[in-house]
Design a protein around this motif. Structure first.
Motif, PDB file in Angstrom:
ATOM      1  N   MET A  69       0.847  -1.191   0.000  1.00 48.00           N
ATOM      2  CA  MET A  69       0.000   0.000   0.000  1.00 48.00           C
ATOM      3  C   MET A  69       0.883   1.241   0.000  1.00 48.00           C
ATOM      4  SD  MET A  69      -2.932   0.860   2.714  1.00 48.00           S
ATOM      5  CE  MET A  69      -3.608   2.445   2.842  1.00 48.00           C
ATOM      6  N   ALA A  70       0.552   2.177  -0.843  1.00 46.24           N
ATOM      7  CA  ALA A  70       1.317   3.417  -0.956  1.00 46.24           C
ATOM      8  C   ALA A  70       0.814   4.435   0.046  1.00 46.24           C
ATOM      9  CB  ALA A  70       1.188   3.975  -2.362  1.00 46.24           C
ATOM     10  N   SER A  71       1.729   5.267   0.517  1.00 45.36           N
ATOM     11  CA  SER A  71       1.341   6.338   1.425  1.00 45.36           C
ATOM     12  C   SER A  71       1.966   7.645   0.941  1.00 45.36           C
ATOM     13  CB  SER A  71       1.790   6.035   2.853  1.00 45.36           C
ATOM     14  OG  SER A  71       3.195   5.924   2.912  1.00 45.36           O
ATOM     15  N   LYS A  72       1.308   8.739   1.254  1.00 49.29           N
ATOM     16  CA  LYS A  72       1.764  10.045   0.816  1.00 49.29           C
ATOM     17  C   LYS A  72       2.847  10.560   1.764  1.00 49.29           C
ATOM     18  CE  LYS A  72       0.122  14.643  -0.308  1.00 49.29           C
ATOM     19  NZ  LYS A  72      -1.015  15.546  -0.297  1.00 49.29           N
ATOM     20  N   ILE A  73       3.933  11.089   1.182  1.00 45.52           N
ATOM     21  CA  ILE A  73       5.002  11.670   1.990  1.00 45.52           C
ATOM     22  C   ILE A  73       4.734  13.169   2.093  1.00 45.52           C
ATOM     23  CG2 ILE A  73       7.477  12.160   2.080  1.00 45.52           C
ATOM     24  CD1 ILE A  73       7.949   9.542   0.655  1.00 45.52           C
ATOM     25  N   GLU A  74       4.591  13.641   3.324  1.00 43.63           N
ATOM     26  CA  GLU A  74       4.285  15.054   3.545  1.00 43.63           C
ATOM     27  C   GLU A  74       5.530  15.927   3.402  1.00 43.63           C
ATOM     28  OE1 GLU A  74       1.204  16.093   3.891  1.00 43.63           O
ATOM     29  OE2 GLU A  74       0.431  14.060   3.933  1.00 43.63           O
ATOM     30  N   ASP A  75       6.666  15.471   3.930  1.00 45.25           N
ATOM     31  CA  ASP A  75       7.896  16.265   3.938  1.00 45.25           C
ATOM     32  C   ASP A  75       8.879  15.699   2.925  1.00 45.25           C
ATOM     33  OD1 ASP A  75      10.001  17.927   4.556  1.00 45.25           O
ATOM     34  OD2 ASP A  75      10.511  16.921   6.434  1.00 45.25           O
ATOM     35  N   PRO A  76       9.286  16.473   1.906  1.00 47.41           N
ATOM     36  CA  PRO A  76      10.243  15.954   0.922  1.00 47.41           C
ATOM     37  C   PRO A  76      11.590  15.576   1.550  1.00 47.41           C
ATOM     38  CG  PRO A  76       9.323  18.050   0.179  1.00 47.41           C
ATOM     39  CD  PRO A  76       8.823  17.806   1.558  1.00 47.41           C
ATOM     40  N   GLY A  77      11.883  16.075   2.724  1.00 46.12           N
ATOM     41  CA  GLY A  77      13.113  15.712   3.425  1.00 46.12           C
ATOM     42  C   GLY A  77      13.118  14.259   3.870  1.00 46.12           C
ATOM     43  N   ASP A  78      11.947  13.612   3.869  1.00 45.84           N
ATOM     44  CA  ASP A  78      11.854  12.209   4.266  1.00 45.84           C
ATOM     45  C   ASP A  78      12.294  11.256   3.154  1.00 45.84           C
ATOM     46  OD1 ASP A  78      10.879  13.016   6.696  1.00 45.84           O
ATOM     47  OD2 ASP A  78       8.781  12.650   6.201  1.00 45.84           O
TER      48      ASP A  78
END
Length: 102
Positions: A1-10
């Motif tokens: 399952m895919a999840s959205k990354i909020e911070d591009p630093g992650d």
């Protein structure tokens, strides 16, 4: 399952190894030879066979001059970022910087 990354630093960052050396001119074959520690004549064979890409575009001319920031990929060898010219030696050779993907 895919999840959205909020911070591009992650996002994971690629590991880059700086490599520097001198070349007579900033040509594709001399930069690849410097990056992978091989001769220019062996690299010409790779270029003619269609194994070299600059920013995802196939390049078949060993005289092509990459621009600073270009990503150069060679199939079966690896890829690197051309980081530019850092200096000029007394004999007129160019000191270049390369960031090699590990």
């Amino acid at each position: 399952m895919a999840s959205k990354i909020e911070d591009p630093g992650d996002l994971p960052r690629p590991e880059l190894k700086p490599v520097s050396g001198t070349c007579a001119s900033v040509r594709l074959d001399s930069l690849i030879a410097l990056a992978f520690g091989t001769s220019r004549s062996s690299i010409v064979h790779c270029i003619e066979e269609g194994l070299v890409f600059v920013n995802g575009k196939l390049i078949t001319s060993n005289g092509y001059e990459p621009k600073e920031g270009d990503i150069i990929s060679v199939r079966k060898k690896g890829r690197f970022i051309y980081d530019g010219v850092s200096r000029q030696t007394k004999k007129g050779r160019l000191g270049v910087r390369i960031l090699l993907y590990i």
